[in-house]
Write an enzyme that holds these catalytic residues in place. Structure first.
Site, PDB file in Angstrom:
ATOM      1  N   ASP A   1       0.790  -1.177  -0.154  1.00  0.00           N
ATOM      2  CA  ASP A   1      -0.132   0.051   0.020  1.00  0.00           C
ATOM      3  C   ASP A   1       0.982   1.179  -0.083  1.00  0.00           C
ATOM      4  OD1 ASP A   1      -2.220   1.614   0.414  1.00  0.00           O
ATOM      5  OD2 ASP A   1      -3.208  -0.150   1.377  1.00  0.00           O
TER       6      ASP A   1
ATOM      7  N   HIS B   1     -11.161  -2.406   3.365  1.00  0.00           N
ATOM      8  CA  HIS B   1     -11.208  -2.216   4.704  1.00  0.00           C
ATOM      9  C   HIS B   1     -11.947  -0.727   4.987  1.00  0.00           C
ATOM     10  CE1 HIS B   1      -8.191   0.187   2.655  1.00  0.00           C
ATOM     11  NE2 HIS B   1      -8.127   0.917   3.817  1.00  0.00           N
ATOM     12  N   ASP B   2     -12.320  -0.269   4.289  1.00  0.00           N
ATOM     13  CA  ASP B   2     -13.237   1.167   4.425  1.00  0.00           C
ATOM     14  C   ASP B   2     -14.636   1.067   4.103  1.00  0.00           C
ATOM     15  OD1 ASP B   2     -10.841   2.538   4.886  1.00  0.00           O
ATOM     16  OD2 ASP B   2     -10.762   3.090   2.701  1.00  0.00           O
TER      17      ASP B   2
ATOM     18  N   ASP C   1      -2.954   4.748  -2.235  1.00  0.00           N
ATOM     19  CA  ASP C   1      -4.089   5.504  -1.292  1.00  0.00           C
ATOM     20  C   ASP C   1      -4.420   6.872  -1.946  1.00  0.00           C
ATOM     21  OD1 ASP C   1      -5.561   5.038   1.378  1.00  0.00           O
ATOM     22  OD2 ASP C   1      -4.353   6.945   1.702  1.00  0.00           O
TER      23      ASP C   1
ATOM     24  N   GLU D   1      -6.507   4.161  -5.530  1.00  0.00           N
ATOM     25  CA  GLU D   1      -7.609   4.400  -5.187  1.00  0.00           C
ATOM     26  C   GLU D   1      -7.982   5.668  -5.460  1.00  0.00           C
ATOM     27  OE1 GLU D   1      -9.880   4.592  -0.710  1.00  0.00           O
ATOM     28  OE2 GLU D   1      -7.954   5.568  -0.839  1.00  0.00           O
TER      29      GLU D   1
HETATM   30  O1  TEU Z   1      -9.413   5.949   1.953  1.00  0.00           O
HETATM   31  C1  TEU Z   1      -9.809   7.237   1.263  1.00  0.00           C
HETATM   32  C2  TEU Z   1     -11.245   7.513   1.770  1.00  0.00           C
HETATM   33  O2  TEU Z   1     -11.767   8.780   1.946  1.00  0.00           O
HETATM   34  C3  TEU Z   1     -12.427   6.391   1.878  1.00  0.00           C
HETATM   35  O3  TEU Z   1     -13.117   6.771   3.028  1.00  0.00           O
HETATM   36  C4  TEU Z   1     -13.065   6.421   0.533  1.00  0.00           C
HETATM   37  O4  TEU Z   1     -13.620   7.939   0.449  1.00  0.00           O
HETATM   38  C5  TEU Z   1     -14.228   5.610   0.799  1.00  0.00           C
HETATM   39  O5  TEU Z   1     -13.457   4.266   0.766  1.00  0.00           O
HETATM   40  C6  TEU Z   1     -15.021   5.562  -0.600  1.00  0.00           C
HETATM   41  O6  TEU Z   1     -16.095   4.710  -0.479  1.00  0.00           O
HETATM   42  C7  TEU Z   1      -8.247   5.795   2.254  1.00  0.00           C
HETATM   43  C8  TEU Z   1      -7.912   4.615   2.911  1.00  0.00           C
HETATM   44  O7  TEU Z   1      -8.414   3.541   2.411  1.00  0.00           O
HETATM   45  C9  TEU Z   1      -8.375   4.626   4.490  1.00  0.00           C
HETATM   46  O8  TEU Z   1      -8.597   3.630   5.160  1.00  0.00           O
HETATM   47  C10 TEU Z   1      -7.650   5.871   5.101  1.00  0.00           C
HETATM   48  O9  TEU Z   1      -8.281   6.212   6.348  1.00  0.00           O
HETATM   49  C11 TEU Z   1      -7.568   7.231   4.228  1.00  0.00           C
HETATM   50  O10 TEU Z   1      -7.357   6.852   2.791  1.00  0.00           O
HETATM   51  C12 TEU Z   1      -6.695   7.976   4.701  1.00  0.00           C
HETATM   52  O11 TEU Z   1      -5.188   7.253   4.450  1.00  0.00           O
END
Ligand code: TEU
Length: 594
Positions: free
Chosen positions: A108, A351-352, A217, A277
């Site tokens: 990542d 994971h989000d 990310d 992402e």
């Molecule tokens: O996530 C980016 C983020 O803003 C997510 O909440 C995204 O908007 C959402 O998944 C869309 O459905 C990344 C990482 O995956 C997350 O775990 C971190 O907290 C974030 O960046 C900050 O690094």
């Protein structure tokens, strides 16, 4: 000429995302507080399990040195591993063990921001004249009131805590730094060429070690609109002083310049897999600029349309959706990439996000397995590179309503619940809704420890250790060991995934690279599509996204045989033409006669 169906290893690979804190602790592993926490050695010990599922590439969420304010998405040293996970030597061993099994490791890359404990930031904040000052985004207060209290440069809200400002005040130097996620995650200033060089250096460091590539990310947030405009009001201003400023830093003005530079300076020199992402972008032209075959940016991105189907303007909120919307989102992106020579990623969990079986199907005891297998059938038959998320292969579901909010450990959930308790303290209905939103949307649902077996602590960590996060209460019956060994009239969820991934590989020309045509579009409950290889081999996928029996007219030539259904072990005995009867949550895959 389109290169869409030109074979590439990164197109055919099956990727498995590991959430490292919750995957597997090795025997004897405990963190400083004595709690069970996953480790790199633990990951290595499970490679055979992943191999037998059909995985080629293991992607782990961040394991770098980090204060863990956002579970490792706040990195304090990009070239070191957090002791909680192990050491760089452990990662070398993991890479080597992957290689032995013809597997690879994907890292990542979190470079929109660092941790506030990264040395770069400690230097930057130390004084206005420090050479690293400009590595981050510092601004003067917009104003000060009579008492001298400063106001942030604009009204942007934090992403992981929408009650708070995206700017953090530093009393020592009298300026604010931008921290769009949390104050612990200051945004790097990509305008500064030294910052970009430092990122290229980090990437080369890991690629030279033999990692396969990166999941990047929020890589579409690295360029901000330089005038930092005020965000429009979309959250109730009576209760929200700050507003989402996303439109001013998602796919910002210089993003593509930076991505090209990354390609020139690093990626073009290696044969890598790259997935960006990219939340919050919907424009096809814009997305193709990154994933088009000749874009010279990334192999693919995560498009969030499907997992954001229930998102209004912030994640911790609800929006209604229906099956037709789900169908049109999936079909749209399948078609766009084929027609415009781009490349898709196929995923429904990470994971989000909450668990897919709870979100898109019915996670009650009666239907849970069917729902999880339905989603597996959909994903294993869609075009693009497929990503399976830890626990998805055994149908882990969301934590129940009965769990106390204190069981939730994620900073976003904690901030959200604090906000609810503050602003809705006199409104029990809103507070109840907030609690419901947590049960439906919190990121924590994807982060409960992996359910390996019926052994103590589900085999996740030693029996005498308390896991860092509560394990789902159903682990004694819902676990990997039971599902791998299962013998019955139908396949377990795990076995169904294994079957689907194998089938996908054997028929990559159809499922990975083939054409896509949605059929019976107007049906309100059933998603049907036909996948066709270059040679004309055709398969029909029919997915009943409802808890009721459905009648559906087979629109194609006769079905030769139904290769599988989520109700059977092998072939299914179903109508070959005319009216097809689908049981609740039933999905089936049929070979269409030539
Ligand atoms: O996530 C980016 C983020 O803003 C997510 O909440 C995204 O908007 C959402 O998944 C869309 O459905 C990344 C990482 O995956 C997350 O775990 C971190 O907290 C974030 O960046 C900050 O690094």
């Amino acid at each position: 000429m389109s290169t869409y169906n030109t074979p590439k290893w990164w197109k055919e690979s099956v990727i498995y995302q590991i959430y490292p804190s919750s995957f597997q602790a090795h025997p004897g592993a405990k963190n400083e507080q004595g709690v069970g926490w996953g480790t790199v050695k633990g990951i290595t010990s499970r490679l055979d399990y992943l191999k037998s599922l059909g995985v080629d590439i293991v992607w782990t969420s961040p394991i770098y040195k980090s204060p863990q304010a956002d579970m490792g998405y706040d990195i304090a040293d990009y070239k070191d591993i957090d002791p909680i996970y192990g050491s760089v030597a452990d990662v070398d061993e993991l890479i080597a063990e992957c290689k032995k099994r013809d597997m690879r490791l994907m890292m990542d890359l979190v470079v929109n921001h660092t941790s506030n404990m990264h040395q770069w930031f400690l230097d930057s904040r130390s004084s206005k004249s420090n050479p690293k000052r400009d590595w981050y985004i510092w601004k003067d207060p917009k104003s000060r009131n009579e008492a001298g209290t400063p106001e942030p440069p604009n009204n942007w809200a934090q992403i992981l805590g929408e009650a708070n400002s995206a700017w953090t005040y530093d009393t020592e130097t009298g300026q604010y730094y931008l921290s769009v996620f949390t104050p612990d995650q200051p945004d790097l200033n990509w305008e500064n060429p030294e910052v970009r060089e430092a990122v290229w250096d980090v990437m080369s460091f890991w690629l030279d070690k033999g990692v396969a590539g990166f999941r990047m990310d929020v890589i579409n947030m690295i360029s901000k609109v330089p005038t930092y405009p005020e965000a429009p009001i979309v959250l109730d201003p009576a209760t929200h002083k700050y507003q989402p400023g996303t439109q001013f830093f998602v796919n910002g003005p210089k993003m593509h310049d930076y991505m090209h530079e990354m390609y020139e300076k690093v990626l073009s020199k290696y044969d890598t897999i790259t997935v960006g992402e990219m939340p919050g972008v919907d424009s096809e032209d814009e997305i193709l600029r990154t994933v088009g075959a000749n874009a010279k940016e990334l192999n693919m991105i995560f498009i969030f349309a499907l997992v954001d189907i229930d998102k209004p303007n912030v994640r911790m909120a609800l929006k209604d959706w229906d099956v037709k919307e789900l169908k049109s989102i999936v079909s749209r992106w399948q078609n766009v990439m084929i027609e415009r020579d781009g490349w898709n990623s196929v995923f429904i969990e990470n994971h989000d996000n909450p668990r897919s079986v709870s979100r898109y199907t019915d996670d009650s005891d009666e239907w849970r397995d069917k729902g999880a297998k339905l989603l597996s059938l959909m994903q294993t038959t869609l075009g693009g590179t497929i990503f399976v998320y830890q626990g998805e292969e055994i149908g882990i579901k969301n934590a129940p309503m009965e769990w106390d909010p204190r069981e939730y450990k994620d900073i976003e959930t904690i901030n959200y619940w604090n906000k609810c308790q503050t602003i809705y303290k006199d409104d029990p209905e809103k507070l109840k809704l907030g609690r419901k939103i947590i049960q439906m949307k919190a990121r924590d649902h994807a982060r409960t420890p992996m359910q390996w077996s019926s052994a103590p602590n589900a085999g996740f960590c030693d029996a005498d250790t308390k896991p860092w996060m509560r394990i789902m209460d159903d682990w004694k019956t819902v676990n990997a060991e039971a599902q791998v060994k299962y013998e019955g009239d139908e396949l377990s969820t795990w076995q169904f995934w294994q079957r689907g991934l194998k089938d996908r590989k054997e028929h990559a020309d159809v499922f990975v690279y083939g054409g896509f045509e949605e059929v019976n579009k107007d049906d309100e409950n059933v998603f049907g599509y036909v996948r066709t290889s270059k040679e004309g081999e055709k398969w029909l996928v029919v997915l009943n996204f409802s808890g009721k029996e459905q009648k559906w007219m087979i629109p194609t030539k006769e079905v030769e045989f139904w290769a599988c259904s989520n109700y059977t072990k092998g072939r299914a005995d179903k109508a070959k033409s005319g009216e097809l009867v689908l049981k609740p949550w039933e999905g089936a895959l049929g070979k269409v006669s030539g």
